[in-house]
Structure formats: structure tokens, C-alpha cells
Design a protein around this motif. Structure first.
Motif, mmCIF file in Angstrom:
data_model
loop_
_atom_site.group_PDB
_atom_site.id
_atom_site.type_symbol
_atom_site.label_atom_id
_atom_site.label_comp_id
_atom_site.label_asym_id
_atom_site.label_seq_id
_atom_site.Cartn_x
_atom_site.Cartn_y
_atom_site.Cartn_z
ATOM 1 N N LYS A 199 -5.795 5.879 15.201
ATOM 2 C CA LYS A 199 -4.494 6.337 15.699
ATOM 3 C C LYS A 199 -4.514 7.852 15.599
ATOM 4 C CE LYS A 199 -1.769 6.209 11.404
ATOM 5 N NZ LYS A 199 -1.353 7.618 11.509
ATOM 6 N N GLY A 200 -3.452 8.486 16.087
ATOM 7 C CA GLY A 200 -3.396 9.938 15.998
ATOM 8 C C GLY A 200 -3.265 10.411 14.557
ATOM 9 N N ASP A 243 -4.877 3.190 5.060
ATOM 10 C CA ASP A 243 -3.503 2.718 4.996
ATOM 11 C C ASP A 243 -3.318 1.608 6.014
ATOM 12 O OD1 ASP A 243 -2.197 4.018 7.606
ATOM 13 O OD2 ASP A 243 -3.438 5.549 6.661
ATOM 14 N N VAL A 244 -2.286 0.803 5.843
ATOM 15 C CA VAL A 244 -2.103 -0.401 6.646
ATOM 16 C C VAL A 244 -1.993 -0.088 8.130
ATOM 17 C CG1 VAL A 244 -0.539 -2.325 7.126
ATOM 18 C CG2 VAL A 244 -1.069 -1.710 4.760
ATOM 19 N N VAL A 245 -1.194 0.926 8.488
ATOM 20 C CA VAL A 245 -0.974 1.220 9.908
ATOM 21 C C VAL A 245 -2.272 1.646 10.585
ATOM 22 C CG1 VAL A 245 0.236 2.726 11.525
ATOM 23 C CG2 VAL A 245 1.441 1.823 9.532
ATOM 24 N N ALA A 246 -3.029 2.526 9.937
ATOM 25 C CA ALA A 246 -4.277 3.002 10.539
ATOM 26 C C ALA A 246 -5.318 1.895 10.630
ATOM 27 C CB ALA A 246 -4.826 4.183 9.734
ATOM 28 N N VAL A 247 -5.427 1.080 9.605
ATOM 29 C CA VAL A 247 -6.419 0.000 9.625
ATOM 30 C C VAL A 247 -6.063 -1.021 10.701
ATOM 31 C CG1 VAL A 247 -7.450 -1.881 8.293
ATOM 32 C CG2 VAL A 247 -7.080 0.336 7.226
ATOM 33 N N THR A 273 -6.655 4.002 -4.060
ATOM 34 C CA THR A 273 -5.987 3.293 -2.972
ATOM 35 C C THR A 273 -6.338 1.808 -2.985
ATOM 36 O OG1 THR A 273 -5.651 3.245 -0.582
ATOM 37 C CG2 THR A 273 -7.851 3.750 -1.340
ATOM 38 N N GLU A 274 -5.395 0.991 -2.587
ATOM 39 C CA GLU A 274 -5.633 -0.460 -2.565
ATOM 40 C C GLU A 274 -6.604 -0.857 -1.466
ATOM 41 O OE1 GLU A 274 -2.081 -2.724 -2.406
ATOM 42 O OE2 GLU A 274 -1.154 -1.748 -4.137
ATOM 43 N N ILE A 275 -6.611 -0.091 -0.378
ATOM 44 C CA ILE A 275 -7.472 -0.430 0.757
ATOM 45 C C ILE A 275 -8.763 0.368 0.631
ATOM 46 C CG2 ILE A 275 -7.683 -0.470 3.268
ATOM 47 C CD1 ILE A 275 -4.665 -0.634 3.444
ATOM 48 N N GLN A 276 -9.834 -0.299 0.253
ATOM 49 C CA GLN A 276 -11.134 0.316 0.071
ATOM 50 C C GLN A 276 -12.034 0.044 1.295
ATOM 51 O OE1 GLN A 276 -12.280 2.317 -2.559
ATOM 52 N NE2 GLN A 276 -10.105 2.334 -3.096
#
Length: 418
Positions: free
Chosen positions: A158-159, A293-297, A329-332
Motif C-alpha cells: 500500500k502507499g 501491520d494488519v492493513v499493510a499485510v 511486533t506481533e506480526i513477524q
């Protein structure tokens, strides 16, 4: 000597008809047919990587090959594998198409329905041309480097995820290691490479869109030579001009760049258009930048699925780069790999915008301090991707890391970021 012939045909009935006739030609050695444009280019690139002598003398392209149109595919093969002769098989053998096929780089045209005599005559003539070219160049095998320079596309999930900074630093690392490098801004409506490097430019990629014959001189006139040594081909200052760069123009421009530079890095931005899709499809390495982060992933997963649906790139052929990574971070990266189904870069880029803010605001990201952990990670990524000829020399040429202690701390930071 047997003539190796590679058919590129998508239709099953046409495959049978063509391979049957080819097998009857004298001294012909048909190889296993390929079903689409991507498979053809990949096959030729693999053979060229082994040796130019491994390439077939003749490639026969059926008019209904896809997803890349036949004429565009012929142009790409002619640019990337100039010792291979291409024949177009078509149901419309009129003078208009014949002229177009020759302009795109074909060496012959055969009409449908196929006839033995016509096919044999064309194959023989094209094979003789191919052998003659190789013999004429003799030991100058360096002229035929197969796929030419290495093309790397950098796209954003994403941007705002760091796509442009990543592309610039990868290009700088390759250039600093002594490899002539071009940086192409294919974010056609919102390209920021010029702003990041504080460049005032007159010509852009849009000025090349309508030119059918991109000679080295024409290309050089459009390229901006940066103080770092990078060759910059920038997005148009007027965003609406981005529509002038079609997928056809993009293929021609990328093909011309890869014939002139050892490394071509392309900033594709976060929005996929026809030109960006063509670049990603042509790339040797396609990077997709995301933040943890959730949105980017989710954006990364959406992009990967769309590329697959459009037959641009398979998930396993895409490499995700994790930017702004922290240990807490939780998202690795491993989780992102499972979610997207892609490969994951071994180097994660740490979150440290304070290091970058001054250089970004001043438009001098090329002068980023070599002690910057972000720069170190991105240059390490360039080494991981094989873009630098001598990673250690590249780092030294752009500012020495300070002693063994500095190198050790760099390794600890890299290991901690991964």
C-alpha cells in the motif's frame, strides 16, 4: 547440424498440428512446446544462463499466445535473446501484419493453416540467419548475455510502506559496487524518486512512450545522470501523462534499459497499472514491500492474489520485504510469509525513521549516513539479491563501517531484525 525449434503455442490443437509438421522437417529438432509467454521467456532465460549455445535457433510463436500479445512477445525475445530467430504463425499474413512483425523483430511469418513447404522454407531461412549471426560474432559471446541486465521491481503493499526508499537504496548499492545501474520510476502518477534525490528534470519516461525504436542515443537523451552515478528515468511531473506509458511502451523501455545497464531497479509504487504489470512480469526479481501491520499485510496478500489471477506473477516467484520491523511486533516475517504464500527476504529493515527524516526532507537520501541501520539493512538486502558485485567493497566505497566492532554490531542488528 540439427536445428532446434521451440514452439510457443497456447491452443492444444495448434500444438499438435505444429509439432507434427516440425517433426517432419529435415534436420529439425523440436523441443517441448511452451504454453504461454511467461513460460517461453523463462525457458529462454534458463537456457541462456547455462550457455548461449543452449538457446534454440528458432522460436515459433502462435498468434494466440498469451497473456502477452504475440507481437509484444516477439519484441521482448528479440531484445533479450538477439541470436534467436522468431517466426510468427498467423491467420492474417497480409502486408500490414508482415511489416509490423518485422518491425517488432520477427525473422519470418507463416500463414495458417500450416503448410509443409512454407514452414520448412521459413524455418530453414531463419535457422541459417541465427547460425550466421552466432558465427559472425565468433568468440564475442559477451555480446549475447541472454536476459541482459538484471531487472528488479519494487512494489508496495500500500502507499507509505517505503517502496521508493527501498528502490533507491538498492540501486545505490548496486551502482556503488561498480555495476552500471538504472533506476526507473514507474509510479507514473505519484512518483517520488525525483523528490527523494532533489532532481530537477526535463525529460521523463512518458517522452519515450510513443517512440517505436529506442536507440541508445534516444534513451540516453531521456536519462538523467545523478551525482551518485545512477541513471535515472523518472516519472512525468504531470501525473496525467502517466497514461501515455502503456504496457507495450513499458516492455520496450524496460527491454532497452536491461540491454544497456547491468542492473535495472524499477519503483512500481502501490497502484498496479498496465505499465507496472508489464514491468513486474518482465522482472528477474519482484519485491513487494510491506510493514508489519494488519492493513499493510492484507494489502500484500491482496496484491499477490491479484498478480496471480492476472498471470503477472506467481506467489512463490514474489519476495516480500518487511520494512519498519521491530522485535516486539506481533506480526513477524515468518507469519507474513505464511499469510501471503510468498518468499520472504532474509533481511528485514528496522524501524528508525529518525535516521531518515533529515535526508528525506532535504531530498538527499543518497547521502544517508553509512552508520544508518536502515541503510545497512537495505544494502545488505541488495547483497542478498545479488545486485552488488562485491558487497564489502560497496560499503567501503560509500563510507566505511567503523572497525570490527561496527561490523559486529551490524551483524547483531541484522540477526535481530530477521
Amino acid at each position: 547440424m540439427a536445428t532446434r525449434i521451440l514452439p510457443a503455442v497456447g491452443d492444444a490443437d495448434a500444438v499438435r498440428s505444429l509439432t507434427t509438421l516440425l517433426s517432419q522437417l529435415p534436420d529439425a529438432e523440436p523441443v517441448a512446446p511452451v504454453a504461454d509467454s511467461t513460460q517461453l521467456v523463462d525457458t529462454l532465460a534458463r537456457l541462456a544462463a547455462e550457455s548461449v549455445d543452449e538457446l534454440p535457433e528458432v522460436v515459433v510463436v502462435h498468434e494466440r499466445i498469451g497473456p502477452v500479445p504475440a507481437l509484444e512477445l516477439i519484441r521482448e525475445v528479440a531484445l533479450r535473446f538477439p541470436a534467436v530467430g522468431v517466426i510468427l504463425v498467423t491467420s492474417d499474413p497480409g502486408p500490414g501484419l508482415f511489416q509490423a512483425a518485422m518491425d517488432y523483430g520477427a525473422r519470418g511469418l507463416v500463414a495458417l493453416p500450416l503448410g509443409y513447404e512454407e514452414l520448412a522454407s521459413r524455418v530453414q531461412a531463419v535457422a541459417q540467419w541465427s547460425v550466421g549471426v552466432r558465427r559472425h560474432l565468433g568468440s564475442g559471446g559477451d555480446v549475447f548475455t541472454g536476459a541482459g541486465g538484471t531487472v528488479v521491481t519494487v512494489s508496495g503493499a500500500k502507499g507509505g510502506v517505503g517502496t521508493t526508499l527501498t528502490a533507491i537504496q538498492l540501486a545505490l548499492a548496486a551502482q556503488a559496487s561498480g555495476r552500471p545501474t538504472a533506476l526507473l520510476d514507474m509510479d507514473l502518477q505519484a512518483g517520488d524518486v525525483a523528490s527523494f534525490l532533489d532532481v530537477q528534470f526535463r525529460r521523463s519516461v512518458a517522452d519515450l512512450a510513443a517512440i517505436t525504436d529506442l536507440s541508445p542515443r534516444v534513451l540516453a537523451d531521456a536519462v538523467f545522470r545523478h551525482d551518485s552515478g545512477l541513471a535515472l528515468l523518472l516519472a512525468p511531473g504531470e501525473g496525467e501523462r502517466g497514461e501515455e506509458v502503456t504496457d507495450r511502451a513499458a516492455r520496450q523501455i524496460v527491454g532497452a534499459l536491461r540491454q544497456r545497464y547491468e542492473v535495472v531497479v524499477i519503483d512500481c509504487g502501490a497502484q498496479l497499472g498496465g505499465a507496472g504489470a508489464a514491468a513486474v512480469e518482465m522482472a528477474d526479481t519482484a519485491l513487494l514491500v510491506t510493514t508489519p501491520d494488519v492493513v499493510a499485510v492484507r494489502g500484500a496478500k491482496r496484491a499477490v492474489r491479484m498478480w496471480d489471477r492476472l498471470q503477472i506473477r506467481k506467489a512463490e516467484e514474489t519476495t516480500v520485504v518487511v520494512n519498519r520491523h521491530t522485535r516486539g511486533t506481533e506480526i513477524q516475517p515468518q507469519l507474513i510469509q505464511r499469510i501471503t504464500g510468498t518468499a520472504i527476504a532474509g533481511t528485514a529493515v528496522p524501524a528508525n525513521f529518525k535516521e531518515l527524516q533529515g535526508a528525506v526532507d532535504a531530498g538527499r537520501v543518497h547521502a544517508l549516513d553509512s552508520r544508518s541501520t536502515v541503510k545497512q539493512a537495505l544494502w545488505a538486502l541488495a547483497g542478498e539479491l545479488g545486485l552488488v558485485s562485491a558487497p564489502e567493497e560497496a560499503r567501503k566505497s560509500h563510507g566505511r563501517l567503523r572497525g570490527d566492532r561496527g561490523s559486529a554490531s551490524f551483524r547483531r542488528r541484522k540477526d535481530g531484525a530477521g
